[in-house]
Write an enzyme that holds these catalytic residues in place. Sequence first.
Site, short mmCIF file in Angstrom:
data_model
loop_
_atom_site.label_atom_id
_atom_site.label_comp_id
_atom_site.label_asym_id
_atom_site.label_seq_id
_atom_site.Cartn_x
_atom_site.Cartn_y
_atom_site.Cartn_z
N GLU B 278 0.83 -1.20 0.00
CA GLU B 278 0.00 0.00 0.00
C GLU B 278 0.86 1.26 0.00
O GLU B 278 0.55 2.25 -0.66
CB GLU B 278 -0.95 -0.01 1.20
CG GLU B 278 -2.14 0.90 0.98
CD GLU B 278 -3.32 0.49 1.87
OE1 GLU B 278 -3.84 -0.62 1.70
OE2 GLU B 278 -3.72 1.29 2.72
N GLU B 281 2.13 1.66 -3.49
CA GLU B 281 1.05 2.13 -4.36
C GLU B 281 0.80 3.62 -4.12
O GLU B 281 0.63 4.39 -5.04
CB GLU B 281 -0.23 1.34 -4.06
CG GLU B 281 -1.39 1.75 -4.96
CD GLU B 281 -2.69 1.05 -4.56
OE1 GLU B 281 -2.76 0.51 -3.44
OE2 GLU B 281 -3.64 1.08 -5.36
N CYS B 298 -8.49 -2.18 3.52
CA CYS B 298 -8.51 -3.39 4.35
C CYS B 298 -9.83 -3.63 5.06
O CYS B 298 -10.07 -4.70 5.58
CB CYS B 298 -7.34 -3.42 5.33
SG CYS B 298 -6.93 -1.84 5.98
N SER B 318 -7.48 1.64 -2.66
CA SER B 318 -6.25 0.90 -2.93
C SER B 318 -6.58 -0.45 -3.57
O SER B 318 -7.56 -1.10 -3.22
CB SER B 318 -5.51 0.69 -1.61
OG SER B 318 -4.62 -0.37 -1.73
N LYS B 357 -15.85 -9.58 7.23
CA LYS B 357 -14.82 -10.42 6.62
C LYS B 357 -15.43 -11.70 6.04
O LYS B 357 -14.88 -12.30 5.12
CB LYS B 357 -13.75 -10.78 7.65
CG LYS B 357 -12.86 -9.60 8.04
CD LYS B 357 -11.82 -9.28 6.98
CE LYS B 357 -11.13 -7.96 7.29
NZ LYS B 357 -10.28 -7.51 6.17
N GLU B 360 -16.44 -10.62 2.81
CA GLU B 360 -15.27 -10.38 1.96
C GLU B 360 -14.74 -11.69 1.39
O GLU B 360 -14.51 -11.81 0.18
CB GLU B 360 -14.16 -9.69 2.76
CG GLU B 360 -12.90 -9.45 1.94
CD GLU B 360 -11.79 -8.79 2.75
OE1 GLU B 360 -11.33 -7.71 2.34
OE2 GLU B 360 -11.37 -9.33 3.78
N GLU B 365 -13.99 -12.09 -6.53
CA GLU B 365 -12.60 -11.88 -6.92
C GLU B 365 -11.61 -12.61 -6.01
O GLU B 365 -10.43 -12.66 -6.30
CB GLU B 365 -12.27 -10.39 -7.00
CG GLU B 365 -12.37 -9.61 -5.71
CD GLU B 365 -13.71 -8.88 -5.56
OE1 GLU B 365 -14.72 -9.39 -6.07
OE2 GLU B 365 -13.73 -7.80 -4.94
N CYS B 502 -11.03 -2.30 14.10
CA CYS B 502 -11.42 -3.69 14.21
C CYS B 502 -11.51 -4.19 15.65
O CYS B 502 -12.20 -5.17 15.93
CB CYS B 502 -10.44 -4.58 13.46
SG CYS B 502 -10.29 -4.08 11.74
S1 SF4 Z 1 -13.99 -5.09 12.12
FE1 SF4 Z 1 -15.04 -3.28 11.41
S2 SF4 Z 1 -13.40 -1.89 10.92
FE2 SF4 Z 1 -12.50 -3.89 11.02
S3 SF4 Z 1 -12.56 -4.66 8.96
FE3 SF4 Z 1 -14.38 -5.38 9.96
S4 SF4 Z 1 -15.90 -3.88 9.48
FE4 SF4 Z 1 -13.96 -2.95 9.03
#
Ligand code: SF4
Lengths: 623, 563, 160
Positions: B278, B281, B298, B318, B357, B360, B365, B502
Amino acid sequence: MIKNYDDLLSLEYLYKKSLDKQRKKVLVCAGTGCVAGGSLAIYEKIKALVKENGLLVDVDLTKEEEGIGVKKSGCHGFCEAGPLVRIEPSNYLYLHVKLEDCEEIVFKTLKEGKPIERLMYQTNGEVYKTQEEIPFYKKQTRLVLHNCGHIDAESIQEYIGNGGYKAAAKALKMAPMDICKLITDSGLRGRGGGGYPVGRKWSQVLAQENPVRYVVCNGDEGDPGAFMDRSIMEGDPHKVIEGMLISGIATKADTGYIYVRAEYPMAVNRLQNAIDQAMEYGLLGDNILNSGFSFNIQIFQGAGAFVCGEGSALTASIEGERGMPRVKPPRTVEKGLFECPTVLNNVETFANVPIILLNGADEYRKYGIENNSGTKVFALTGNVVNTGLIEVPMGTTLEEIIFDIGGGIQKGKQFKAVQIGGPSGGCLIYDENHLKLPLSFDSLASVGAMIGSGGMVVMDEDTCMVEVARFFMSFTQRESCGKCIPCREGTKRMLDILEKITEGKGEMEDLNLLYEVADTVKNTALCGLGKTAPNPVLSTLEYFYDEYLAHVVDKVCPAKVCKGLASIVIDPDICRGCSKCARICPVEAISGRIKEPYIIDQNKCIKCGACIEACPFKAIQEV
Amino acid sequence: MSGSMIIDGKKVYFDNQKNILSLIRDNNIDLPTFCYHSELSIYGACRMCSVETSDGKIIASCSEVPCNGMEIYTNSPRIRKYRKMILELLLSNHERDCTACERTGKCQLQSLARRYGINKMRFNQLIEEQEVDYSSPSIIRNPNKCIKCGDCVMVCEEIQGVGVLGFSHRGTEVKVKPAFGKNLNETNCVNCGQCRIVCPTAAITIKNETQKVWDAIYDKNIRVIAQIAPAVRVALGEEFGLRPGQVTIGKIASILRRIGVDEVYDTALSADLTVIEESDEFMDRFSKNENLPLFTSCCPAWVKYVENKYPELTKNISTCKSPQQMFGAVAREVYNKKDQEDGKKTFIVSVMPCTAKKAEAAREEFSHDGIREVDVVLTTQELAIMIKEIGVNFDTIEEESLDMPFGVASGAGIIFGTTGGVTEAVLRRLLVDKFGKEDSEIIFNNVRGLESVKEATVEVDGKVIKIAVVHGLKEADTLIKQIKSGERHYDLVEVMACTGGCIAGGGQPVPRTITKETRALRASGLYSIDKVKPIKNSQDNYIVKSIYNDILKGNKQILHIHK
Amino acid sequence: MCKADYKERINEIISRHNNDSKKIISIIQEVQKEYNYLPEEALVYIADTLDISHSKIYGIATFYENFSLEKKGKNIIRICDGTACHVRDSIPILKEIHKELNLSDKKITTDDLLFTVETVSCLGACGLAPVITINDVVYPKVTPEAVVELLQNIKKEAIE
Ligand code: SF4
Ligand SMILES: Cc1cc2nc3c(=O)[nH]c(=O)nc-3n(C[C@H](O)[C@H](O)[C@H](O)COP(=O)(O)O)c2cc1C
Ligand code: SF4
Ligand code: SF4
Ligand code: SF4
Ligand code: SF4
Ligand code: SF4
Ligand code: SF4
Ligand code: SF4
Ligand code: FES
Ligand code: FES
Ligand code: FES
């Protein structure tokens, strides 16, 4: 465009003279009730007839003409007898007027000046010619409703001709603080239910730091069975506007909102018309009467939610939110509409204001009693002889209202109870303490009822008080906003229990539980709706506990209202044993032997009533 | 305002408490509430916080300000009676299947019902069964357990600015749900899970995927490897009675092995990779003045937010994969070969503080030929469930170290877990050798802490770089609007969807109410790890170097998203 | 409903209210006046244009009684069940209407979209209880028989 105080006075003089020149005035009631009865057609017809005869005068009061003025007035309060037509200066009041009666009215009364007795109020063989003599009106003191029914509700000229906007003009010359003081001295308390001192509220807003303030008029009037505010907005819209204008002057606010419930389209039209006229005359808008003060008013139409009558829900609704009350503090006077200091008053409250300004605080206090000055408008409905809108001084007793003005109970029945304050009020009973109680904000609170907005429903001996409690609870339950737990869940539970009782399935424990829920909701709910929702339950539990017991223990509804508690029985003396009923009964509850009296098994019967109709000898009855 | 009041007969002093409730709680009385969170606006709907005044009035303590000389009772006979009734009313309209409920033992409704001794239902159960919404990859919404306290609505609207959940209808019919009765996956929900953090019941819970992990573990042909995100190690302990911020990575390693995970690694290592990619970049874009500001990538909730609301800004995000996905990508490189050699399949589990996550890892992708870079994402909360399932004693279990090679991380990678961490890590790389230790400390301090927007300005090679750090999507939205309008200008913007970053993610353990203090403690846990780490900067991590040299062999492509 | 067309009309309504999201209730009221109900895509469009969340506009549209997300009939009949009307037997009228139109408390609009039947609490004409309105015209002191006649007249007109 009126530029200053002197302009206003000379216009008043001109319009007054023009009005005085009118030899006769015909006021056709154009309130919602009478319009529904066809009064607009009557108005057109009378107008046409008068015109044909060359007697019609122009509605524009700038010319002085001799002749007959035909106008649409606001509600007279006696809607049940509508459509009403009032003739001035003789003050005849014609009731239940039909299209066919118009010619007679024009030729006999207007041309010849003779009364038409068959259209007049009659009781016990006596004919009451003038409106003022009729018992319904005689005992009233029409202060706020003074213009309602007596002037053309759509004409600013008539309002001005009757002294309108002079109070506002006077206020413009006063210091805001002094106006607040005057209102405080008058002892005026809010007519929307709470009875909060108006002068104090205004002073609090005036004292706020934020320079942006609002004046909001509460015309939500959702109480079922109440239509005071509607009649004022429709019958004398300028008085409400003038009251708001004065409030704006007193609190240095420059914008006003009128919140009108959506079910009142005519009120919206009349108010909008009045606002437009006032703008045109320079009585609203910028630099009013050259005083440097500006004030504008907007109408906001509700979208159907009783709870929006509550102050913070109302402002939320104007701001484009769900109408859910919020926690207080901060109070509306500090952070009301758009988070700015806000005066929120009821329609009737505002309509009192010009009267106080014109006549002074001392004069105003001559009406009413200590700490409760002035008059109050009530909507008298239910089982009384005369229903309608009435205005009496504070301190009048219920007895006077129900028996003198209301003419007592319909059909010679016995009085049982009166519900004051709508779904948030309580039931009062026929006893000295209640009926002789001088009505005021404080006295009613002391017996578990409240003036509320002024709904007054009279109930006769045939009323089941448990069913009444159920009815009001079904209303509040439906109208709860659902925000706070006690009200959202509690009203539902109270309704469930009341339904259970009226269906004959109630048990003793239910009565305790009902009381417990009512007590909790009353004490812990967030807003006034929830806090008062249990009142009908609590007051009927207090005054009519016997009736609850009868439903729960004896399984009978003494007033024979609750279907679930009725039993269907066969009178053995009448029954001829034809078996028709047994054949029609869907649950085979009826048995017997041909030619002997049949009987109904009460445990099986579902009270469908089919057998009653089937019996050729009328032997079956509901008891 | 300051003064004194009498609470339950005892004189107490107040000083700027916003409401009587905080004063009561500051005096060690645990007044029950459902709808109060100090960080949300006061809703005043549950009425559980009611107290009685000396003149017999009942007031809601969350919405009244302390007032000199006032006397209140928090537990008078009337108050007790009313609270019980409120609970009874709630329970009678609630799907009460505690034994089968995800939240049991940690549910506020349940615990208050116990506390007030509700042992009989006097109302008939009245619940119209509504459909449970399983559509989201991250959370499950069960309206049958919702008490309409409004907490989730406020978080989603006030803090996250997403406004997916809302009130609808009126009275008894009131519902809390997405507009038009849609399922969550048909809405703009960014899967942050913040609604689940504040929900007092099981109406919003994490999508529990522990079974998938058990299945993999019990399959002899599967190699299970796990990566542990930084924020997990400072919050998991709370589930076992530890204070927020206490570091438990050693226990996590040993417990995961007990559970049956074959290899346990550190996501902080891939965070180091992210830092390098990052910052490169950024310097590249900065020198070309292209697509600035650069937004960090992230946080998947943030990425989704931009995609939903500002699609034109996706080019500013990013291209670096998040640490979770970088780990997955690199691990697949290594294990694909290994799998072929020993005829096994590798199953990659992440343990994350984050519900987003899960979404995600499921994105297209991040799958190649039907194989996901990360197979299952477990939240901290789910890990706690697994630990409880196997019944190991968390207190006494020995600490172990992580496996190699992916078990070494720099301090910079560790602090990723808190707001400002990514930025500080990047700065540690950009500013290396440029400033003395003290100067850098001052700059780092600017981006630390829980303030909603933090700024830093640094000069690199004679050019001024403006950086902003923001957390909480509503705050981020305000910032974006200012950037778009030209009111503010930045070159680099770090966004974390969750307030605090997080450490306060939607998958973390839930204290009764999450406060600034909880966040601060968890964050300081991460900084304390950083303090003792021998390697401070990502570029100094020797494992990182070997990944570049031995695994990627110049093929950095797999660390980026190509659309 | 043709897409481009409704957007244009809604844009016009919104701009008449100065694109002010605080005017949302008035905006929805006017949109409902146009379509007789609130189509989902119209609400979504308004929300997006005013930058408010879908859940917020949905919350408003479902809070107020006068808003309807379902198609309404051409003729809207409101039966007052306020105190005064209830005391004077409004329920038998409602039942009669339901019977006549084959409706219930749950199903309030006829399949041919000719009628929608709603109950309200007080139309403010209590002196004339029981009261109903058909398309805002007040009918005083109605009886079950009178109502049936009214309905049949409307049906007849619809056929012609
Ligand atoms: S815990 Fe919250 S701040 Fe951290 S990646 Fe997940 S959603 Fe984003
Ligand atoms: C549920 C509820 C409904 C109310 N409805 C009305 C109403 O329809 N009209 C009104 O003037 N006040 C209504 N009120 C009272 C208002 O909240 C407020 O007290 C009043 O408008 C203040 O004006 P006043 O001081 O002039 O009475 C209602 C209150 C509650 C709690
Ligand atoms: S008391 Fe009833 S109407 Fe008032 S806020 Fe609570 S739920 Fe809403
Ligand atoms: S009322 Fe109906 S159920 Fe009862 S006995 Fe008569 S027919 Fe049978
Ligand atoms: S129908 Fe009447 S007369 Fe015949 S059996 Fe029944 S009750 Fe008796
Ligand atoms: S949400 Fe709480 S009270 Fe409800 S079932 Fe689950 S544990 Fe029990
Ligand atoms: S408390 Fe008793 S009944 Fe309930 S789950 Fe436990 S063992 Fe079973
Ligand atoms: S997960 Fe986040 S975005 Fe989705 S509903 Fe919950 S708070 Fe809103
Ligand atoms: S989902 Fe949870 S937080 Fe949201 S209103 Fe329901 S109980 Fe409250
Ligand atoms: S409407 Fe005519 S008297 Fe009331
Ligand atoms: S915490 Fe005070 S009402 Fe919910
Ligand atoms: S109660 Fe029906 S019109 Fe007022």
